[in-house]
Scaffold this active site. Structure first.
Site, PDB file in Angstrom:
ATOM      1  N   ASP A  74      34.914  45.475  46.052  1.00 58.79           N
ATOM      2  CA  ASP A  74      34.027  45.873  44.778  1.00 58.79           C
ATOM      3  C   ASP A  74      32.661  46.006  45.054  1.00 58.79           C
ATOM      4  OD1 ASP A  74      35.934  42.863  43.842  1.00 58.79           O
ATOM      5  OD2 ASP A  74      36.333  45.002  43.410  1.00 58.79           O
ATOM      6  N   HIS A  76      35.749  36.624  49.385  1.00 56.28           N
ATOM      7  CA  HIS A  76      37.121  37.065  48.907  1.00 56.28           C
ATOM      8  C   HIS A  76      38.156  35.796  49.159  1.00 56.28           C
ATOM      9  CE1 HIS A  76      40.994  38.900  48.549  1.00 56.28           C
ATOM     10  NE2 HIS A  76      40.411  39.993  48.042  1.00 56.28           N
TER      11      HIS A  76
END
Ligand code: MLT
Length: 430
Positions: free
Chosen positions: A365, A307
């Protein structure tokens, strides 16, 4: 004495104030930099640049902290509902029973869309991606509510636009799926709560009774809560930038939907499932694909890992992973081959030095797609689900920017093109 930053340029010293947030984040305020020095800063991707001050969401990438209006997402995911979290984000406080009931009732009253919206649906090819339809129809709301484009809306008018958008996006989102499947569109039901109504519009058929599974409603609420806001991510920054031009809430959110559609942003959850299905189709040899991801000569990369902001772990992934286990077990899918592959990839990412060194751990995700698939959401609808969750965050951020009367966003640049040159007639060009 207030802290300041000193900059020495061309032998001259300049001082700029330092601003500090409530969580003691510090920023150098360069509002007067160009006027005083003639210099600008450049920060491609804005990784070091704050675009605004905001009181909505706090995240700490190093510590893996995410709070909405000060409340940890771990507590909100376990104890709240998506509609209550939407109220919290948009209005800055947890609602009283009466406030929540009124907010929910107002949304219920506005879930229908104008019948002409159905005609617009008919104009889309059945293969149209649901995100293309969603962003188009959310922007089209300005056609049905032209007063929404006024830059001088009062509080009540803004609140009505907020209610309409919270109410109608799920209906339009569910219709994008039914339209793509060639199924009859389902009208919303006013006797159902927000998440149940969405599931009903998505999966019911006029020919048979649809039983709403409370376990799926609970998982959906949790997923939507965890996606509700994430400070100045790409799509939220898009909403704020478009809104800073005094564009309407509907037009600004439509722009945010398009930013979220990008595979590097909200489209990542669709990419994760497609990756897991590719590994499954290839025989499920997870180690083979882990080795491919590590091979500098192989273009394959693991989707759903790492991320831009979280440096050690994504706190949402921790919660979603637990929810994935609960939902798949409840639905008797705990032996799902995709979940097995996902867990093997996760183990590799958490134990293999290659991934640890690169901070490639599962992000929000990675597991969300597994839950969406388990509850019957088709892959192409995953990013629509992300948009459904992120809607209150976009609304809250647009509203904050409007209430703070922030100036139009207009970044500068460093020009690297041709120096001045004279026009050449076409006859003389080679
Ligand atoms: C998000 O929730 O918007 C994504 O994690 C991306 C981001 O925050 O940059």
């Amino acid at each position: 004495m207030a802290e300041s930053a000193e900059l020495i340029l061309d032998g001259k010293s300049y001082s700029f104030p330092v601003t500090e947030g409530t969580e003691h984040e510090k920023a150098i305020d360069i509002a007067k930099l160009r006027d005083q020095t003639g210099y600008i800063t450049i920060d491609s991707g804005y990784k070091n640049t704050g675009a605004t001050k905001s009181a909505i969401t706090f995240l700490d990438g190093e510590e893996g902290i995410l709070r909405y209006r000060g409340y940890p997402i771990e507590q909100l995911a376990e104890q709240s509902s998506f509609i209550e979290v939407a109220y919290l984000l948009i209005y800055g406080k947890l609602p009283t029973t009466a406030e929540l009931q009124e907010f929910s009732n107002q949304i219920t009253k506005h879930t229908l869309v104008h019948e002409d919206v159905r005609k617009i649906f008919d104009g889309f090819p059945s293969a149209a991606h649901p995100m293309a339809i969603l962003s188009s129809l959310i922007c089209a709301l300005t056609a049905f509510y032209p007063e929404s484009v006024s830059p001088d809306l009062n509080k009540e008018e803004i609140d009505l636009n907020v209610i309409r958008l919270m109410a109608k996006l799920p209906t339009i989102a569910a219709w994008t799926y039914k339209n793509q499947m060639g199924h009859p569109l389902n009208y919303p039901r006013n006797d159902l709560d927000y998440a149940s109504n969405f599931l009903y519009m998505m999966f019911s058929f006029p020919t048979e009774k649809y039983d709403i599974d409370p376990r799926i409603v609970s998982a959906l609420n949790k997923l939507l809560i965890l996606h509700a806001d994430h400070e100045q991510n790409c799509s939220t920054s898009t909403v704020r930038l478009v809104g800073s031009a005094n564009a309407s809430l509907y037009g600004s959110v439509s722009a945010g939907i398009n930013a979220l559609w990008g595979p590097l942003h909200g489209g990542a959850n669709q990419e994760v499932i497609e990756m897991l299905e590719e590994i499954q189709k290839d025989g499920g040899n997870t180690q083979k694909w882990v080795d491919k991801a590590k091979d500098p000569n192989d273009s394959f990369r693991l989707m759903g890992f790492g991320h831009r902001v979280y440096k050690n772990f994504d706190p949402r992934a921790t919660i979603i992973k637990k929810a994935a286990d609960e939902v798949l077990t409840a639905l008797g899918l705990e032996d799902s081959p995709l979940l097995k592959i996902a867990k093997e990839l996760e183990q590799a990412a958490l134990t293999d030095e290659y991934f640890i060194k690169r901070k490639l751990y599962p992000n929000v995700d990675f597991y969300s797609g597994i839950i969406y698939k388990a509850i019957g959401i088709p892959t192409e609808m995953f990013t629509v689900m992300f948009a459904l969750g992120r809607l209150p965050g976009w609304i809250a951020q647009w509203k904050e920017m409007r209430e703070n009367k922030e100036p139009i966003g207009r970044p500068r640049q460093v020009y690297t093109g041709e120096l001045e040159r004279d026009y050449v007639s076409i006859e003389q060009r080679s």
